[in-house]
Structure formats: C-alpha cells, structure tokens
Design an enzyme around this catalytic site. Structure first.
Site: not given
Ligand code: DGL
Length: 260
Positions: A69, A176
């Site tokens: 993430c 993301c």
């Molecule tokens: N998948 C995540 C990232 O890479 C988080 C997205 C979220 O929860 O807003 O930033």
C-alpha cells in the site's frame, strides 16, 4: 511466511507478483477493509493500523512484511522500521524514477491517493528523480471504491487520465496498489503509446533479495506455497480479486473476518 497487507484488496496486485516470482513461499494477506480507504485518513490512524496489522502478521509467523500500500508505506514504514527492528519491511512507492528517466515527452502522470501525494517521502522522491520532467498529479477520486465494489470506474478514470494525456504525458505511474486492477481501462483511455508503470514487480524482486539474505527462521516449517487471506471488514473484494488472479485457490484459503 511472507506477510502482505493493504487497506483492502489492492495489495493483491503485489501478492500476484510475489507469488509469480516465489511460488513456493507461504503468504498471509490482510485486507484492512474496515478502515478502507486509507487515502484521506489522518496519518496517525494509518500508523496505528500499520502497528496492529504488523503485530498480527508477526504473531502468525511473518518475519518479513510487505506493505502493499503506497499510502501506508508513506505514512508508516519509517516508524515500523524503528519500532520493530527484528522484522523486515518492504514498502511500495510511486515509480517516479523509471517514468522520468524513460519519458520522451518530458511529461509524466502520477495517479495516487491524496495522502501519498502529500507525503514527505513522495516529495523526496520527486526532488531526487523528477527535476527534469513535468509531473501531472491526480488523486484517484473514487477509484479505490470502484475496485473494492467491482463498480465501473470509467467516468472517474476519464477525469483523472484525460488531463495527463492533454498535457502530453507518455507515462502514467500507478501510485496506489488498487489501480493495476484498472490497467486495461486506463490503457483504453490513454492509448497504446502511453506506458502504464506499476512498481509491483520491482517490489517482488526486492522482497526476494531480502528473503535470500535473511537467516533461516527457527520457527520456519517447510513452506508449501500456500496463501491465506484475512480481512477486518467485508470479505467480498479480497475473495473476488484473489480468485480472479488465482482461480485454483482452495476454499479454506479465506480465513474470514478478523478483529485486528
Ligand atoms: N492501495 C492503497 C495504496 O496503495 C490504499 C488506497 C486507499 O485505501 O485509499 O495507496
């Protein structure tokens, strides 16, 4: 045992690359769906969640944790490394460097959450690698929710991608881990000449090299190449997308709701 976590199902785009590169390792995945999305949450909460999930994964036997993430990496990885020095952490961040180095137009797009684009870590990377290019940033409004729910993201994507293309971007950095699930739709909007850059394969490679340097863990039974999935919230997205990646996952792979 390799621990992997994200705010939801997005980190499965990283798990996919890990499994492809190291199919014999065991994986334990946490989707923090009760707190998803992380994109605009206060940083203190993201750090608290990172600690709770780290302790959970470590308690289950993971001594290497991939923070799949970008938002949590930017908010929490330095803190985690300081506080849990016995655990190896691998993070993910927008791949500005390859995008900037290989851009012919000198314009690159970065699609990420608001928290990632605000983070000091991201600005340090920009200063280091993007001084010679124009960077068009867009917060992927509604994209995480679209991936989690399986809803159509085309309108939201058009709002993000069109300004990048109009400015002449020849690369779009996926900042993301949810966004690789939208790659096909992004390509359909941007056209084939624009490169879509996902750092997940590089994260898998980094994890592999760290793993190779780690001493064998005393508690390590022989790994059998299995993955198990937990979620703190609704289960749908983690199950739906993990099955999309690996349709032959056995039914007992999903361990259900966990209060972490
Ligand atoms: N998948 C995540 C990232 O890479 C988080 C997205 C979220 O929860 O807003 O930033």
């Amino acid at each position: 045992m390799i621990g992997v976590y994200d705010s939801g199902a997005g980190g499965l785009s990283v798990w996919k690359e890990l499994v492809a590169m190291m199919p014999d390792e065991d994986y334990i995945y946490v989707g923090d769906n009760a707190w998803c999305p992380y994109g605009e949450k206060p940083v203190e909460i993201i750090i608290e969640r990172a600690e709770a999930i780290t302790l959970f994964l470590n308690g289950k036997g993971a001594d290497i944790i991939v923070i799949a993430c970008n938002t949590a990496t930017a908010a929490a990885i330095s803190h985690l490394r300081r506080k849990y020095s016995q655990i190896q952490f691998v993070g993910i961040e927008p791949a500005i460097k390859p995008a900037a180095l290989e851009s012919r137009t000198g314009v690159v797009g970065v699609l990420a959450t608001a928290n990632t684009l605000k983070a000091e870590k991201y600005h340090r990377t920009l200063n280091r690698f993007a001084s010679g290019v124009k960077v068009i940033e867009r917060v992927g409004e509604g994209l995480v929710e679209a991936v989690e729910s399986g809803r159509d993201a085309r309108k939201a994507l058009l709002r993000c991608i069109t300004p990048m293309i109009e400015e002449g971007a020849d690369a779009i950095v996926l900042g993301c881990t949810h966004y690789p699930f939208l790659s096909e739709q992004i390509k359909a909007i941007s056209g084939p000449a624009v490169r879509i850059i996902d750092p997940a394969p590089a994260v898998a490679l980094r994890t592999k090299s760290i793993l190779e340097m780690m001493p064998p863990s005393p508690r390590k039974d022989k790994s059998s190449g299995k993955s198990v999935f937990f979620t703190t919230g609704t289960y749908d997205s983690v199950k739906r997308l993990s099955l999309k990646i690996k349709p032959d996952l056995p039914e007992n792979s999903w361990k259900g709701f966990e209060r972490i």
